[in-house]
Design a protein around this motif. Structure first.
Motif, PDB file in Angstrom:
ATOM      1  N   PHE A 116       0.838  -1.209   0.000  1.00  0.00           N
ATOM      2  CA  PHE A 116       0.000   0.000   0.000  1.00  0.00           C
ATOM      3  C   PHE A 116       0.873   1.260   0.000  1.00  0.00           C
ATOM      4  CE2 PHE A 116      -2.706  -3.180   2.267  1.00  0.00           C
ATOM      5  CZ  PHE A 116      -3.702  -3.268   1.307  1.00  0.00           C
ATOM      6  N   ALA A 120      -4.151   6.109   2.930  1.00  0.00           N
ATOM      7  CA  ALA A 120      -5.502   5.900   3.478  1.00  0.00           C
ATOM      8  C   ALA A 120      -5.434   5.794   5.003  1.00  0.00           C
ATOM      9  CB  ALA A 120      -6.105   4.632   2.896  1.00  0.00           C
ATOM     10  N   LYS A 122      -7.028   3.491   6.873  1.00  0.00           N
ATOM     11  CA  LYS A 122      -6.900   2.078   7.225  1.00  0.00           C
ATOM     12  C   LYS A 122      -7.052   1.241   5.958  1.00  0.00           C
ATOM     13  CE  LYS A 122      -7.728  -0.359  11.395  1.00  0.00           C
ATOM     14  NZ  LYS A 122      -8.432  -0.534  12.616  1.00  0.00           N
ATOM     15  N   TYR A 123      -6.416   0.079   5.923  1.00  0.00           N
ATOM     16  CA  TYR A 123      -6.493  -0.773   4.734  1.00  0.00           C
ATOM     17  C   TYR A 123      -7.093  -2.125   5.092  1.00  0.00           C
ATOM     18  CZ  TYR A 123      -3.281   2.503   2.467  1.00  0.00           C
ATOM     19  OH  TYR A 123      -2.701   3.627   1.931  1.00  0.00           O
ATOM     20  N   ASN A 124      -8.137  -2.512   4.337  1.00  0.00           N
ATOM     21  CA  ASN A 124      -8.618  -3.896   4.476  1.00  0.00           C
ATOM     22  C   ASN A 124      -8.197  -4.682   3.241  1.00  0.00           C
ATOM     23  OD1 ASN A 124     -10.541  -3.562   2.417  1.00  0.00           O
ATOM     24  ND2 ASN A 124     -12.101  -2.877   3.865  1.00  0.00           N
ATOM     25  N   LYS A 126      -9.672  -5.531   0.678  1.00  0.00           N
ATOM     26  CA  LYS A 126     -10.175  -5.102  -0.634  1.00  0.00           C
ATOM     27  C   LYS A 126      -9.593  -3.749  -1.055  1.00  0.00           C
ATOM     28  CE  LYS A 126     -14.509  -7.587  -0.364  1.00  0.00           C
ATOM     29  NZ  LYS A 126     -15.796  -7.504   0.322  1.00  0.00           N
ATOM     30  N   SER A 127      -8.803  -3.136  -0.185  1.00  0.00           N
ATOM     31  CA  SER A 127      -8.254  -1.808  -0.482  1.00  0.00           C
ATOM     32  C   SER A 127      -7.312  -1.859  -1.682  1.00  0.00           C
ATOM     33  CB  SER A 127      -7.479  -1.261   0.712  1.00  0.00           C
ATOM     34  OG  SER A 127      -8.302  -1.180   1.844  1.00  0.00           O
ATOM     35  N   LYS A 128      -7.256  -0.725  -2.372  1.00  0.00           N
ATOM     36  CA  LYS A 128      -6.419  -0.637  -3.580  1.00  0.00           C
ATOM     37  C   LYS A 128      -4.934  -0.650  -3.199  1.00  0.00           C
ATOM     38  CE  LYS A 128      -6.015   2.408  -7.611  1.00  0.00           C
ATOM     39  NZ  LYS A 128      -4.596   2.518  -7.551  1.00  0.00           N
ATOM     40  N   THR A 129      -4.166  -1.491  -3.895  1.00  0.00           N
ATOM     41  CA  THR A 129      -2.718  -1.551  -3.633  1.00  0.00           C
ATOM     42  C   THR A 129      -2.003  -0.505  -4.498  1.00  0.00           C
ATOM     43  OG1 THR A 129      -2.555  -3.275  -5.309  1.00  0.00           O
ATOM     44  CG2 THR A 129      -2.677  -4.001  -3.011  1.00  0.00           C
ATOM     45  N   CYS A 274       0.557   2.953   7.296  1.00  0.00           N
ATOM     46  CA  CYS A 274       0.046   1.648   6.876  1.00  0.00           C
ATOM     47  C   CYS A 274      -0.640   0.950   8.051  1.00  0.00           C
ATOM     48  CB  CYS A 274       1.192   0.782   6.359  1.00  0.00           C
ATOM     49  SG  CYS A 274       1.313   0.843   4.584  1.00  0.00           S
ATOM     50  N   ASP A 277      -6.312  -3.457   8.709  1.00  0.00           N
ATOM     51  CA  ASP A 277      -7.523  -3.880   9.416  1.00  0.00           C
ATOM     52  C   ASP A 277      -7.494  -5.406   9.559  1.00  0.00           C
ATOM     53  OD1 ASP A 277     -10.065  -4.572  10.151  1.00  0.00           O
ATOM     54  OD2 ASP A 277     -11.059  -3.123   8.824  1.00  0.00           O
TER      55      ASP A 277
END
Ligand SMILES: NC(=O)c1ccc[n+]([C@@H]2O[C@H](COP(=O)([O-])OP(=O)(O)OC[C@H]3O[C@@H](n4cnc5c(N)ncnc54)[C@H](OP(=O)(O)O)[C@@H]3O)[C@@H](O)[C@H]2O)c1
Length: 312
Positions: A116, A120, A122-124, A126-129, A274, A277
């Motif tokens: 990442f 953002a 927070k990143y789950n 499905k988040s965009k890399t 970074c 989640d």
């Protein structure tokens, strides 16, 4: 008993996983530079870039599950050694993926929060890399190869892994490019009375290696394919994290000064925030992500045990 092959059992994560899984699987583990002994685990040398050797080991052993805990992950080194990085971090796991397909094995691959860009909150999963450095690019490329291969797989993304490891305690040089994890490094310096300047603008989700091993064991027992964020419970900046280390290990916090990343000239760009989640992994894998305090207290208790048994 199912056969579990851990590539990189001499590393921090691989060592913890090998110890944790020894009663539940027939465990085989490899090292590259740092020979290691682990109870109830058959250990052998393996350079993961040696295609012929990987081929013969996997075809002979026919493991049911392979966990790849090995990588070249000194981020600055990767930035200036592209060919070597690609060979270890992309070509080798890609080849292992093909072998998994051939022998019908499940593949568990450890990836990173550095896929990442850190912009953002927070990143789950499905988040965009959007990796910012070559290390992150290489890990993402391996992820893509595995996820599109049609095999049974799990990608376990983790962050700032720390804990005790015999090889690290002996100061042995690892082929990963990282000989010591952040907590051991900070503890050594602080206990020697050294002052530390630590950045307060880089956030991550520190993960105790023992906790990561629990997630990996659960993934080894599962048949679900997909990406999982397997990290600790809290996102924190490096400075605050170091203060917690000092607090738990009773060290003078005045030795630690906060600085901004501009202070250091780092070769590779780092994502600034970074925060992963962990909800999906917690829910599906039934593993409790540890808080930073719980993790450091566990390390403190382990250190006491090691001292009592004269293993350090
Ligand atoms: N540490 C972190 O903060 C962090 C954060 C995010 C993701 N990750 C990922 O988590 C995984 C495990 O990290 P870790 O901190 O547990 O690693 P580590 O302690 O540095 O150990 C890495 C392992 O990889 C092995 N290795 C390196 N190059 C190899 C090669 N060419 N052939 C065979 N084995 C090789 C090492 O063997 P020898 O030691 O015997 O040479 C060692 O067993 C890696 O995939 C890493 O990218 C780590």
């Amino acid at each position: 008993m199912k056969k579990l092959l851990i590539i990189g059992a001499s590393g921090l994560t691989g060592y913890k996983l090998a110890n944790l899984s020894a009663q539940k699987f027939e465990v085989y583990g490899s090292y590259n530079n740092r020979a290691v002994t682990i109870e109830n685990c058959e250990i052998f040398q393996l350079d993961k870039t040696d295609k012929e050797k990987i081929d013969s080991v996997i075809k002979e052993l026919k493991p049911n599950i392979i966990v790849d805990c090995s990588a070249l992950h000194n981020v600055d080194y990767c930035e200036t050694h592209h060919e070597e990085t690609w060979n270890v971090n992309v070509n080798s796991p890609s080849y292992i993926t093909d072998l998994c397909k051939e022998i019908n094995a499940r593949f568990i691959y450890i990836s990173t929060d550095y896929v990442f860009d850190g912009t953002a909150k927070k990143y789950n999963e499905k988040s965009k890399t959007n990796p910012l450095n070559y290390y992150g690019i290489s890990k993402l490329r391996a992820e893509e190869k595995i996820a599109t291969s049609g095999i049974s797989y799990a990608i376990a993304r983790t962050s700032l892994v720390f804990g005790w490891n015999p090889g690290e305690l002996k100061g042995q040089k690892s082929s990963s490019g990282k000989t010591m994890n952040f907590v051991i490094w900070a503890l050594n310096k602080l206990r020697d009375g050294e002052s530390l300047k630590i950045v307060n603008d880089q956030f991550s989700t520190p993960t105790l290696a023992d906790n990561l091993a629990e997630f990996l064991l659960s993934l080894a027992n599962s048949t679900v394919s997909g990406i999982f964020h397997t990290v600790g419970a809290e996102c924190i900046n490096r400075y605050e994290f170091t203060l917690k280390i000092a607090k738990i290990f009773n060290i003078n916090r005045k030795l630690i000064t906060p600085v901004s990343s501009d202070m250091f000239k780092q070769v590779a760009k780092r994502p600034m925030r970074c925060c992963l989640d962990v909800n999906k992994a917690q829910l599906l894998l039934k593993v409790k992500p540890l808080s930073i305090e719980e993790s450091l207290l566990k390390m403190k208790a382990q250190e006491k045990e090691m001292k009592n048994s004269h293993t350090i």
